[in-house]
Scaffold this active site. Structure first.
Site, mmCIF file in Angstrom:
data_model
loop_
_atom_site.group_PDB
_atom_site.id
_atom_site.type_symbol
_atom_site.label_atom_id
_atom_site.label_comp_id
_atom_site.label_asym_id
_atom_site.label_seq_id
_atom_site.Cartn_x
_atom_site.Cartn_y
_atom_site.Cartn_z
ATOM 1 N N ALA A 278 0.575 -1.095 0.013
ATOM 2 C CA ALA A 278 0.019 -0.115 0.132
ATOM 3 C C ALA A 278 0.807 1.064 -0.042
ATOM 4 C CB ALA A 278 -0.657 -0.002 1.268
ATOM 5 N N GLY B 224 0.381 -4.904 0.896
ATOM 6 C CA GLY B 224 -0.562 -5.025 0.010
ATOM 7 C C GLY B 224 -0.409 -5.767 -1.280
ATOM 8 N N GLU C 282 -0.530 -9.341 -0.546
ATOM 9 C CA GLU C 282 -2.112 -9.386 -0.336
ATOM 10 C C GLU C 282 -2.807 -9.481 -1.651
ATOM 11 O OE1 GLU C 282 -1.969 -6.236 2.638
ATOM 12 O OE2 GLU C 282 -3.153 -7.754 3.881
ATOM 13 N N GLU D 151 4.818 -5.028 7.323
ATOM 14 C CA GLU D 151 3.989 -3.964 8.089
ATOM 15 C C GLU D 151 4.465 -3.838 9.361
ATOM 16 O OE1 GLU D 151 2.425 -6.170 6.129
ATOM 17 O OE2 GLU D 151 1.062 -5.686 4.549
HETATM 18 N N1 COA Z 1 4.745 3.174 -0.707
HETATM 19 C C1 COA Z 1 4.837 4.356 -1.284
HETATM 20 N N2 COA Z 1 6.187 4.459 -1.946
HETATM 21 C C2 COA Z 1 6.831 3.485 -2.006
HETATM 22 C C3 COA Z 1 6.767 1.940 -1.566
HETATM 23 C C4 COA Z 1 5.431 1.988 -1.020
HETATM 24 N N3 COA Z 1 4.870 0.726 -0.297
HETATM 25 N N4 COA Z 1 7.531 1.142 -1.890
HETATM 26 C C5 COA Z 1 8.551 1.881 -2.776
HETATM 27 N N5 COA Z 1 7.986 3.321 -2.742
HETATM 28 C C6 COA Z 1 8.893 4.215 -3.578
HETATM 29 C C7 COA Z 1 9.930 4.901 -2.892
HETATM 30 O O1 COA Z 1 9.614 5.805 -1.968
HETATM 31 C C8 COA Z 1 10.788 5.145 -3.925
HETATM 32 O O2 COA Z 1 10.006 6.599 -4.260
HETATM 33 P P1 COA Z 1 11.266 7.895 -4.544
HETATM 34 O O3 COA Z 1 11.851 7.553 -5.632
HETATM 35 O O4 COA Z 1 10.212 8.943 -4.962
HETATM 36 O O5 COA Z 1 11.879 7.962 -3.489
HETATM 37 C C9 COA Z 1 10.465 4.433 -5.086
HETATM 38 O O6 COA Z 1 9.140 3.655 -4.736
HETATM 39 C C10 COA Z 1 11.502 3.291 -5.172
HETATM 40 O O7 COA Z 1 11.706 2.622 -3.987
HETATM 41 P P2 COA Z 1 13.095 2.413 -3.079
HETATM 42 O O8 COA Z 1 12.772 2.396 -1.770
HETATM 43 O O9 COA Z 1 13.950 3.645 -3.545
HETATM 44 O O10 COA Z 1 13.726 1.121 -3.877
HETATM 45 P P3 COA Z 1 14.888 0.030 -3.328
HETATM 46 O O11 COA Z 1 15.034 -0.689 -4.337
HETATM 47 O O12 COA Z 1 15.866 0.852 -2.576
HETATM 48 O O13 COA Z 1 13.840 -0.742 -2.224
HETATM 49 C C11 COA Z 1 11.786 -1.767 -1.399
HETATM 50 C C12 COA Z 1 12.664 -1.437 -2.624
HETATM 51 C C13 COA Z 1 10.573 -2.625 -1.917
HETATM 52 C C14 COA Z 1 12.582 -2.931 -0.368
HETATM 53 C C15 COA Z 1 11.475 -0.434 -0.724
HETATM 54 O O14 COA Z 1 10.987 0.231 -1.485
HETATM 55 C C16 COA Z 1 10.686 -0.688 0.520
HETATM 56 O O15 COA Z 1 10.883 -1.550 1.417
HETATM 57 N N6 COA Z 1 9.146 -0.587 0.152
HETATM 58 C C17 COA Z 1 8.270 -0.546 1.142
HETATM 59 C C18 COA Z 1 7.896 -1.930 1.362
HETATM 60 C C19 COA Z 1 6.460 -2.001 2.424
HETATM 61 O O16 COA Z 1 6.913 -1.784 3.733
HETATM 62 N N7 COA Z 1 5.282 -2.531 1.992
HETATM 63 C C20 COA Z 1 4.336 -2.533 2.982
HETATM 64 C C21 COA Z 1 3.546 -1.187 2.962
HETATM 65 S S1 COA Z 1 2.252 -1.373 3.928
#
Ligand code: COA
Length: 261
Positions: free
Chosen positions: A67, A112, A115, A135
């Site tokens: 999400a 999400g 999910e 989460e």
């Molecule tokens: N919500 C909003 N934005 C998200 C996102 C999310 N769940 N997951 C990734 N993004 C965005 C980042 O903020 C970033 O945006 P920006 O370039 O404007 O800063 C872009 O997507 C790329 O992500 P980034 O974190 O730079 O890539 P990465 O390769 O370093 O890491 C992940 C990849 C998936 C490990 C990391 O993005 C992450 O942990 N995301 C969240 C996962 C999460 O907690 N999901 C559950 C949410 S309830």
């Protein structure tokens, strides 16, 4: 379908290719995207020319990375409940869709995203796919059915472990746990596999396919008697022209031609 901002909807020979299309945000699900998925599944449910769905994420890096955390960060206690319930309703409409839905998981399927993949009937993933419910790292729990569907798919012990540690697992482990159906090396191979499954199901009687979906979903509905659902579905099938066609074709030693009637 028109006016979709974050979702691509392409109907190719009766298979809808639905792509969450926010690659710069790793296809994170904001409320707009959830609403568009809702609209798409209404169209899919109602359109008799659609025989199946492949749901995927744009780009090479992610299926859906969760999400949208920028929206979650502003939730209050009251609207958090609404947020979870309305998302759960949309995901249930995927699970209850009478057309088969395959998630093609390319890259991250987190929160999400995991999910969403689990709400689909089947999952084909590329070897670089990563699954998890992270989460807890945000001081949160899954809200779109993750605690329920993950446990249904992989059992209680592993579901506890993944949901409390927030760890990610690779596609091979996801397959050995029963979270996904197939792993392929490339996205093209995953697409071929998803199409193979959907085209095979597309040659069967559509009403029977819909009844299978209802009956298997009934296993996980505590208030529903699944045996009753099965008996109802069985008698519904017998009323169809496709049942007459299927049994006649068998007895006449020919291939059936089903019409969804
Ligand atoms: N919500 C909003 N934005 C998200 C996102 C999310 N769940 N997951 C990734 N993004 C965005 C980042 O903020 C970033 O945006 P920006 O370039 O404007 O800063 C872009 O997507 C790329 O992500 P980034 O974190 O730079 O890539 P990465 O390769 O370093 O890491 C992940 C990849 C998936 C490990 C990391 O993005 C992450 O942990 N995301 C969240 C996962 C999460 O907690 N999901 C559950 C949410 S309830």
């Amino acid at each position: 379908m028109e006016n979709l901002q974050n979702l691509k909807f392409e109907n190719i020979d009766g298979i809808v290719h639905l792509t969450v299309n926010r690659p710069d945000k790793l296809n994170a699900l904001n409320i707009q995207t959830i609403e568009e998925i809702n609209q798409a599944f209404h169209e899919i449910y109602d359109n008799p020319d659609i025989k199946g769905v492949i749901l995927t994420g744009a780009g090479e890096k992610a299926f859906v990375a969760g999400a949208d955390i920028s929206e979650i960060a502003d939730l209050t206690e009251v609207n958090a409940r609404k947020f979870a319930e309305s998302g759960q309703e949309v995901f249930a409409s995927i699970e209850n869709c009478h057309k088969p839905v395959v998630a093609l998981v390319n890259g991250f399927a987190l929160g999400g995203g995991c999910e969403l993949a689990m709400a689909c009937h089947m999952r084909v993933a590329t070897a670089n796919a990563r699954f998890g419910q992270p989460e807890v790292n945000l001081g949160l729990i899954p809200g779109y059915g993750g605690t329920q569907r993950l446990t249904q798919l992989i059992g209680k012990a592993k579901s506890f472990e993944l949901s409390m540690t927030g760890d990610m697992i690779k596609a091979d482990e996801a397959k050995s746990l029963g979270l996904i159906n197939y792993v392929t090396e490339t996205k093209e191979e995953a697409l071929d596999k998803a199409l193979e499954i959907l085209n095979k199901i597309g040659s069967k009687a559509p009403v029977a396919v819909g009844m299978v979906i209802d009956c298997i979903n009934a296993v996980y509905q505590p208030d529903e008697n699944g045996y009753q659902t099965e008996a109802n579905g069985f008698s519904t099938c017998v009323k169809t022209e496709d049942f007459k066609e299927g049994t006649s074709a068998f007895l006449e030693k020919r291939k059936p031609v089903f019409r969804g009637e």
